[in-house]
Structure formats: C-alpha cells, structure tokens
Design a protein around this motif. Structure first.
Motif, short mmCIF file in Angstrom:
data_model
loop_
_atom_site.label_atom_id
_atom_site.label_comp_id
_atom_site.label_asym_id
_atom_site.label_seq_id
_atom_site.Cartn_x
_atom_site.Cartn_y
_atom_site.Cartn_z
N VAL A 234 0.84 -1.20 0.00
CA VAL A 234 0.00 0.00 0.00
C VAL A 234 0.87 1.25 0.00
O VAL A 234 0.62 2.21 -0.73
N LEU A 235 1.93 1.24 0.82
CA LEU A 235 2.85 2.38 0.86
C LEU A 235 3.53 2.57 -0.49
O LEU A 235 3.70 3.70 -0.95
N THR A 236 3.91 1.47 -1.11
CA THR A 236 4.59 1.56 -2.41
C THR A 236 3.67 2.10 -3.48
O THR A 236 4.05 2.96 -4.28
N ARG A 237 2.44 1.60 -3.52
CA ARG A 237 1.50 2.00 -4.58
C ARG A 237 1.09 3.46 -4.47
O ARG A 237 1.01 4.15 -5.49
N PHE A 238 0.85 3.94 -3.25
CA PHE A 238 0.32 5.29 -3.07
C PHE A 238 1.35 6.25 -2.46
O PHE A 238 0.97 7.32 -1.99
N ASN A 239 2.61 5.84 -2.49
CA ASN A 239 3.70 6.71 -2.03
C ASN A 239 3.45 7.20 -0.60
O ASN A 239 3.52 8.39 -0.31
N GLY A 240 3.14 6.25 0.27
CA GLY A 240 2.84 6.60 1.65
C GLY A 240 4.07 6.66 2.53
O GLY A 240 5.17 6.20 2.14
N GLN A 241 3.92 7.20 3.73
CA GLN A 241 5.01 7.34 4.67
C GLN A 241 4.55 6.88 6.05
O GLN A 241 3.49 7.31 6.53
N PRO A 242 5.31 6.00 6.70
CA PRO A 242 4.95 5.58 8.05
C PRO A 242 5.44 6.60 9.08
O PRO A 242 6.48 7.25 8.91
N LYS A 243 4.67 6.74 10.14
CA LYS A 243 5.06 7.60 11.26
C LYS A 243 4.83 6.83 12.56
O LYS A 243 3.87 6.06 12.66
N VAL A 244 5.70 7.06 13.52
CA VAL A 244 5.64 6.33 14.79
C VAL A 244 5.35 7.32 15.90
O VAL A 244 6.01 8.36 16.02
N SER A 245 4.34 7.00 16.72
CA SER A 245 3.98 7.86 17.85
C SER A 245 4.95 7.64 19.01
O SER A 245 5.78 6.73 18.99
N SER A 246 4.81 8.46 20.02
CA SER A 246 5.68 8.32 21.20
C SER A 246 5.44 7.01 21.93
O SER A 246 6.30 6.52 22.65
N GLU A 247 4.25 6.41 21.73
CA GLU A 247 3.95 5.11 22.35
C GLU A 247 4.41 3.94 21.48
O GLU A 247 4.16 2.77 21.82
N GLY A 248 5.06 4.24 20.36
CA GLY A 248 5.55 3.19 19.49
C GLY A 248 4.52 2.64 18.52
O GLY A 248 4.73 1.58 17.93
N GLN A 249 3.42 3.35 18.34
CA GLN A 249 2.38 2.91 17.41
C GLN A 249 2.63 3.51 16.03
O GLN A 249 2.98 4.68 15.90
N ILE A 250 2.40 2.68 14.98
CA ILE A 250 2.68 3.11 13.61
C ILE A 250 1.40 3.53 12.93
O ILE A 250 0.38 2.83 12.98
N ILE A 251 1.45 4.70 12.29
CA ILE A 251 0.35 5.13 11.42
C ILE A 251 0.96 5.45 10.05
O ILE A 251 2.18 5.53 9.89
N TYR A 252 0.10 5.64 9.07
CA TYR A 252 0.57 5.85 7.69
C TYR A 252 -0.17 7.03 7.09
O TYR A 252 -1.40 7.13 7.22
N TYR A 253 0.58 7.92 6.44
CA TYR A 253 -0.11 9.02 5.75
C TYR A 253 0.41 9.14 4.33
O TYR A 253 1.55 8.78 4.01
N PHE A 254 -0.44 9.67 3.46
CA PHE A 254 -0.21 9.66 2.01
C PHE A 254 -0.42 11.07 1.47
O PHE A 254 -1.56 11.47 1.17
N PRO A 255 0.65 11.85 1.33
CA PRO A 255 0.52 13.26 0.93
C PRO A 255 -0.18 13.45 -0.42
O PRO A 255 -1.00 14.37 -0.56
#
Length: 432
Positions: A234-255
């Motif tokens: 999904v990240l590859t197809r839509f050029n997404g970027q993972p982000k990690v919160s201070s609690e170590g949780q990963i989210i993904y956003y797609f500019p």
C-alpha cells in the motif's frame, strides 16, 4: 509511453480536471504510474498543467481527448475496430454451441428414423407384410418429462419461490450452461485498490493498518501481522510514509492522496472487500433444465445411433445422409459426452472455488469487526492519525500558473489581482 486506458477512463469520470491523487484513487493505480500516465496523456492530447501556489499540480484535459487520440494514432483506431469485431465474433462463437447441439440432435434423429424405416421395410418385404403392424416399433425414451419446468405440482410451487429471470436467448443459455458467464471477480484487484485509496481519502490521507486490513489478503499471523508488513504494498503504490507515535504505534499518511482538484463528498464504502461467489449460469432454471435435457437427449440418441451403425452395413446400403452421419459419428458422440461432462465438472469446481472465496470473505469480515470493536489502544492509534490528516482542494483561485494561457497574460492577470486585493484592503482601512 503507452497510454493507460484505466487512466483515460478515470479522467473522464472525474470531469477532465484531476490531480495525481485523484486518478490514483479512482483507478486504484500506484502514484508513480498514475503520474507518468497523466504526463503522457497530457502530452498526446494537448492537456494543460495548472500549478497551485502550494506547488501542487492539476491536469486539465480537453473533453474530446479520445477523438484527438483517435485522429492521432492509427493503433487506437485499430484497437477500437478489433473490439467491435471481436464482440461480433465472440457472440457467434457463443451461439454456435447451441446451433451445433440442435444440428446434432436433428442429424441423429433423422438418421435413426431413416434406418428404422429401411429395416422395417425390409422386414415387411421378407414376411409379406404379416408383421407390418408392430415388427418395426422403436421406442425412443421421452427424456423431456423430467426437464419440463412444470412436471409436478411440488416443483411448480418451488419454481414460484425461486423464479429466476434471464435475458439470455436459447443459444446464449446453452453457452452459459456449458461454460458459465465469466469470472465475477475479474476486476477484483482494481476494486481492491480503489477501495483502499477511498478509505485513505475518507480519512483525509492518514490511516492505521487496521483500517486497511479488511481489504487485503494473506495477512497471516505472527511476525508479518505484528509488524504490519502487509502495508508495504500500500505504501509503495500510493507513495505513503509511516510515522511512529511516542507510544511506538505506527500510522501511515499519504501526501499525494490529500490533494484534490475539486471538493468531493466522502465516499460510501463496504466495510470490507467482498468477493462475489461464482454462479453456475446466468440462465434461468428452465433454460438450464432445457439445455441439460437436450444434452441427455443428444447423448442417448448418439448411443442408439451407434448401436444401429455398429456393423457399418446399413450405412453402406443406404448411403446419403446416413453414410455422412456415420463419417462424423465420433464427433457427434464426443460432443454429446462433452456437453454433459463439462457442466458437471464445472459444478464441482465452482463449489470448491466458492468455499475458498467464502473463507477469504470471512477473514476480511473478521478484521472489519475487529476495527468496529476497537479497544483503547486502537482508538488511541487512530486518534494519532489526526495529526497528519489533511485535505487540500486546488481551485482556480489557488493557481499561480496554467499552461493553457500565455505566461505574459497570466503575469498581467496576477498583477491585476494583487492590485485589486491591495485596493480592497486600503478601502477597508480607510472605512475604519
């Protein structure tokens, strides 16, 4: 670069003014492919680039861009011609099976009648007509009683409950009985990526893996699931970027998917990607029974004819049509066997295939239910995505450059807009 028909269709559906994110969402393509295809299409059709003050790019296409391409490329004209020709040719292929079945039954029936008539005539001549009343009686079983949609009161009641409409004629129904009506999930991958892109868009370009999981397969368990490796495509197809919160949780956003050419409503989506089950046939129950009945009639008739032609002397004596039928007898028999064997094998194959589809649907649904009953940790994770969620709509008022007008004219217009804005501010200031 070869023009992508999917991108062309997406441009039309989106109103001829699009961003890369619009097309990637609509067509389910990866961002890089959508960008390259839009550049190629704009180059070949005289499209225009509009640059917003934020640096984002909008593509504007003429509404007759397909006509421009047809006039420009002979290959596209040949493809459209071949599509029309193949449509006619494939229809002829579809009805040919019903035509051959009808011809086969007719040849077998007429040949049997000719042979029995000839045999009875010989017996009458030999016996002086003493056995003319019954010596040549030939019983041909009536196989249609079972396949008649109204053969019993119980079945009539059941048929009223299960009445199935069909738009197929007899010859099309025969083909559907034999080979079905194609893969109901032929566009599954396209639909998968369209729905994933729409989920990202609905969440303003920022999501967690659990929101995407109901639309993916082969997520598995253990390491791959824990570390969300399934999000990599999904990240590859839509050029997404993972982000990690201070609690170590990963989210993904797609500019790129946060930028739109026009304001769009939130799309209504299914909560998970549901595959359609294979149908045995789109023909009605009556058409299926008629096709099966004719198939059995053809097969039994071929066996009866084979017994009559066994020694070959009758065909040699009668010649004509009987001799011709004897020459193609094995073709008629093979068609009769195949006409019954192919649907039977396909029936069991469809049952096996549908069981696999049901399993995949059940897995995706379970992941959707997990999202619907999110625990505190997952809700906190989703809340973190709001820091990266954004939505940018590029209207004409945001443009600093457009290739559809001369650059000097644009500078003059821009200066006039700046002067007008300063004038309005001065007037407001003096009024206060």
């Amino acid at each position: 670069m070869t023009l992508n028909p999917t991108v062309m269709r997406a441009v039309e559906q989106l109103g001829y003014r699009v961003t890369v994110g619009d097309v990637a969402t609509q067509a389910g393509l990866n961002v890089a492919e959508a960008n390259q295809s839009l550049l190629a299409l704009a180059s070949d059709t005289g499209g225009h680039l509009q640059v917003a003050d934020s640096g984002d790019i909008v593509y504007l296409f003429p509404q007759n861009f397909r006509s421009i391409l047809r006039n420009k490329y002979l290959q596209l004209r040949l493809q459209e011609w071949w599509k029309k020709f193949w449509g006619v040719l494939f229809y002829l292929i579809r009805i040919s099976f019903g035509v051959f079945l009808t011809v086969s039954i007719a040849l077998i029936t007429v040949s049997i009648i000719i042979i029995i008539t000839a045999v009875n005539s010989d017996r009458d001549n030999d016996s002086g007509g003493s056995h003319s009343s019954g010596g040549g009686f030939f019983y041909f079983p009536n196989l249609f009683w079972y396949f008649n949609p109204n053969y019993g009161t119980y079945y009539q009641e059941r048929q009223g409950e299960r009445h199935q409409q069909s738009n197929l004629n007899f010859f099309e129904a025969v083909f559907s009985f034999l080979f079905g009506d194609g893969n109901p999930n032929a566009n599954l991958e396209e639909r998968r990526w369209q729905e994933i892109a729409a989920v990202i868009r609905n969440n303003r370009g920022a999501v967690v893996a659990e929101q995407i999981a109901p639309y993916l397969d082969d997520i598995g368990k253990g390491y791959a699931k824990e570390y969300e490796d399934y999000m990599l495509p999904v990240l590859t197809r839509f050029n997404g970027q993972p982000k990690v919160s201070s609690e170590g949780q990963i989210i993904y956003y797609f500019p790129e998917l946060q930028v739109q050419a026009t304001k769009k409503r939130r799309q209504s989506l299914p909560v998970y990607l549901e595959e359609s089950l294979w149908r045995f046939s789109a023909a009605s129950s009556g058409q299926i029974m008629l096709s099966a009945g004719l198939g059995i009639l053809n097969f039994v008739g071929a066996l009866v004819l084979g017994s009559l032609l066994r020694d070959g002397t009758i065909a040699a004596q009668l010649g004509g049509l009987v001799a011709f039928v004897q020459g193609i007898y094995w073709l008629l028999l093979a068609y009769g066997v195949g006409f019954l064997a192919i649907p039977l094998l396909r029936y069991f194959w469809i049952k096996w295939r549908n069981s696999k589809i049901a399993d995949r649907n059940r897995d995706r649904l379970s992941r959707a239910r997990l999202l619907a009953t999110a625990d505190d940790s997952l809700r906190q994770k989703i809340a973190y995505t709001h820091q990266f969620a954004a939505e940018k709509v590029i209207g004409n008022e945001n443009l600093v450059y457009s290739s559809e007008t001369d650059l000097l004219d644009q500078e003059v217009e821009r200066s006039a807009q700046i002067d007008a804005e300063w004038q309005r501010r001065l007037e407001r200031g003096s009024g206060e």
